[in-house]
Design a protein around this motif. Structure first.
Motif, PDB file in Angstrom:
ATOM      1  N   GLY A  53     -36.157  17.397  19.482  1.00  0.00           N
ATOM      2  CA  GLY A  53     -35.637  16.353  20.352  1.00  0.00           C
ATOM      3  C   GLY A  53     -36.302  15.003  20.202  1.00  0.00           C
ATOM      4  O   GLY A  53     -36.194  14.152  21.081  1.00  0.00           O
ATOM      5  N   VAL A  54     -36.997  14.768  19.068  1.00  0.00           N
ATOM      6  CA  VAL A  54     -37.722  13.500  18.898  1.00  0.00           C
ATOM      7  C   VAL A  54     -37.029  12.542  17.939  1.00  0.00           C
ATOM      8  O   VAL A  54     -37.377  11.356  17.891  1.00  0.00           O
ATOM      9  CB  VAL A  54     -39.175  13.751  18.439  1.00  0.00           C
ATOM     10  CG1 VAL A  54     -39.967  14.433  19.539  1.00  0.00           C
ATOM     11  CG2 VAL A  54     -39.221  14.582  17.155  1.00  0.00           C
ATOM     12  N   VAL A  55     -36.069  13.028  17.143  1.00  0.00           N
ATOM     13  CA  VAL A  55     -35.237  12.148  16.330  1.00  0.00           C
ATOM     14  C   VAL A  55     -33.785  12.597  16.471  1.00  0.00           C
ATOM     15  O   VAL A  55     -33.500  13.737  16.852  1.00  0.00           O
ATOM     16  CB  VAL A  55     -35.631  12.133  14.827  1.00  0.00           C
ATOM     17  CG1 VAL A  55     -37.088  11.790  14.634  1.00  0.00           C
ATOM     18  CG2 VAL A  55     -35.286  13.457  14.147  1.00  0.00           C
ATOM     19  N   GLU A  56     -32.890  11.684  16.133  1.00  0.00           N
ATOM     20  CA  GLU A  56     -31.461  12.008  16.091  1.00  0.00           C
ATOM     21  C   GLU A  56     -30.979  11.816  14.665  1.00  0.00           C
ATOM     22  O   GLU A  56     -31.170  10.731  14.082  1.00  0.00           O
ATOM     23  CB  GLU A  56     -30.678  11.103  17.036  1.00  0.00           C
ATOM     24  CG  GLU A  56     -29.183  11.370  17.025  1.00  0.00           C
ATOM     25  CD  GLU A  56     -28.418  10.427  17.939  1.00  0.00           C
ATOM     26  OE1 GLU A  56     -27.176  10.412  17.877  1.00  0.00           O
ATOM     27  OE2 GLU A  56     -29.075   9.682  18.698  1.00  0.00           O
ATOM     28  N   LYS A  57     -30.391  12.849  14.088  1.00  0.00           N
ATOM     29  CA  LYS A  57     -29.883  12.732  12.724  1.00  0.00           C
ATOM     30  C   LYS A  57     -28.604  11.897  12.713  1.00  0.00           C
ATOM     31  O   LYS A  57     -27.733  12.061  13.565  1.00  0.00           O
ATOM     32  CB  LYS A  57     -29.614  14.119  12.143  1.00  0.00           C
ATOM     33  CG  LYS A  57     -30.870  14.931  11.877  1.00  0.00           C
ATOM     34  CD  LYS A  57     -30.547  16.232  11.166  1.00  0.00           C
ATOM     35  CE  LYS A  57     -30.046  15.984   9.756  1.00  0.00           C
ATOM     36  NZ  LYS A  57     -29.706  17.236   9.047  1.00  0.00           N
ATOM     37  N   VAL A  58     -28.536  10.988  11.764  1.00  0.00           N
ATOM     38  CA  VAL A  58     -27.331  10.194  11.546  1.00  0.00           C
ATOM     39  C   VAL A  58     -26.973  10.317  10.074  1.00  0.00           C
ATOM     40  O   VAL A  58     -27.739  10.877   9.292  1.00  0.00           O
ATOM     41  CB  VAL A  58     -27.555   8.708  11.931  1.00  0.00           C
ATOM     42  CG1 VAL A  58     -27.828   8.566  13.417  1.00  0.00           C
ATOM     43  CG2 VAL A  58     -28.697   8.092  11.122  1.00  0.00           C
ATOM     44  N   HIS A  59     -25.820   9.792   9.697  1.00  0.00           N
ATOM     45  CA  HIS A  59     -25.387   9.911   8.300  1.00  0.00           C
ATOM     46  C   HIS A  59     -26.413   9.266   7.365  1.00  0.00           C
ATOM     47  O   HIS A  59     -26.694   8.075   7.455  1.00  0.00           O
ATOM     48  CB  HIS A  59     -24.019   9.248   8.109  1.00  0.00           C
ATOM     49  CG  HIS A  59     -23.503   9.356   6.704  1.00  0.00           C
ATOM     50  ND1 HIS A  59     -23.102  10.557   6.158  1.00  0.00           N
ATOM     51  CD2 HIS A  59     -23.352   8.420   5.736  1.00  0.00           C
ATOM     52  CE1 HIS A  59     -22.717  10.362   4.914  1.00  0.00           C
ATOM     53  NE2 HIS A  59     -22.854   9.065   4.634  1.00  0.00           N
ATOM     54  N   GLY A  60     -27.003  10.071   6.516  1.00  0.00           N
ATOM     55  CA  GLY A  60     -27.938   9.571   5.522  1.00  0.00           C
ATOM     56  C   GLY A  60     -29.361   9.391   5.986  1.00  0.00           C
ATOM     57  O   GLY A  60     -30.202   8.917   5.223  1.00  0.00           O
TER      58      GLY A  60
END
Length: 295
Positions: A53-60
């Protein structure tokens, strides 16, 4: 960042998280070049950080998760972060615990790491509102149900209502702490800053932490570098209430200067002092010796 291909997964993920927070986002191809690992390894690391819960994955790539000031991560999520830093901090902070003294440990994953380093300090009286800390001492003192060894710590658990970080807070804990006095309080924090002081997202925990600070002759904050500049919902102490901050070598130079300006003692753990210089880490031993001399 580093291009060392032999970094442990924990170290690699800590570096990635620092980069995400510092830059506001990173791309997978940038991380593969800087870390010298494959795309698949970086994507697995981002998956692991996203599960925490410490980063959010985005495209690339990935961006930081913007947490509300009221968000309180659970113990397991926090315990998987900054493991090396917490171990360095725990080792340095343990030098402030004088044999035969009365100390207090607040809840948190850094105080949990510290508890393991205090097991060999004889004749401590340990007051804690942390179930995890109490379990560390109990497991060491009663292996297989055996009687406590001579010199084992006396542990006082405050009681209270359990938080997501496995701390006991609320009126029961507050009343217990109000009647006690400690030589040293070791306290973990959600956030620390010049403006807000020490803060937490949990209102009840803030009140219990105030009681802990009020009951201590000396306050030692144990907090890794990611806590500097973070502000939770409720402040429970100012920097003027803190005697020592023990942090890790990841604290940036500008933050070190700011901390040193507002705190009597700053200990940067896990950093080798130059020849002929005790360095900031060496202050821990000096301060502990001074505390021992006070009696």
């Amino acid at each position: 960042m580093t291009d060392n291909q032999n970094l442990l997964a924990e170290q690699r993920r800590a570096l990635i998280l620092d980069e995400v927070r510092r830059r506001g986002g990173v791309r997978v191809n940038e991380l593969t070049r800087r870390l010298g690992v494959s795309d698949m390894t970086v994507r697995r690391d981002l998956d692991a950080l996203a599960r925490l819960g410490v980063v959010e994955k985005v495209h690339g790539g990935a961006v930081p998760v913007v947490e509300a000031s009221t968000h309180e991560p659970g113990f397991e999520a926090k315990s998987a972060l900054e493991l090396t830093a917490k171990e360095d901090i725990a080792r340095a902070a343990a030098r402030f615990a004088v044999p035969g003294s009365a100390i207090a440990l607040s809840g948190g994953t850094t105080t949990y790491a510290l508890a393991h380093h205090l097991l060999e300090v004889p004749d401590l009286t340990v007051v804690t509102n942390s179930l995890r800390v109490a379990d560390v001492f109990h497991a060491a003192q009663h292996p297989g149900g055996a009687a406590p060894r001579p010199g084992a710590a006396t542990v006082v658990l405050t009681g209270g209502v359990r938080t997501p970080s496995d701390a006991l807070v609320g009126p029961v804990a507050d009343r217990t702490i109000r009647a006690l006095h400690f030589d040293v309080l070791f306290i973990g924090v959600h956030g620390i800053s010049v403006e807000a002081g020490l803060s937490t997202p949990n209102l009840a925990e803030a009140e219990t932490n105030r009681r802990l600070v009020d009951a201590a002759r000396r306050v030692v904050v144990v907090a890794d570098h990611t806590k500097w500049g973070t502000v939770g919902l409720s402040s429970f102490a100012g920097l003027s209430d803190v005697d020592t901050l023990v942090t890790d070598a990841g604290l940036p130079p500008d933050a070190r200067a700011e901390a040193a300006e507002h705190l009597p003692t700053l200990v940067v753990a896990g950093e080798r002092a130059s020849d002929g210089d005790t360095g900031q880490a060496g202050q821990a031993g000096q301060a502990a010796a001074a505390a021992d001399g006070e009696g």
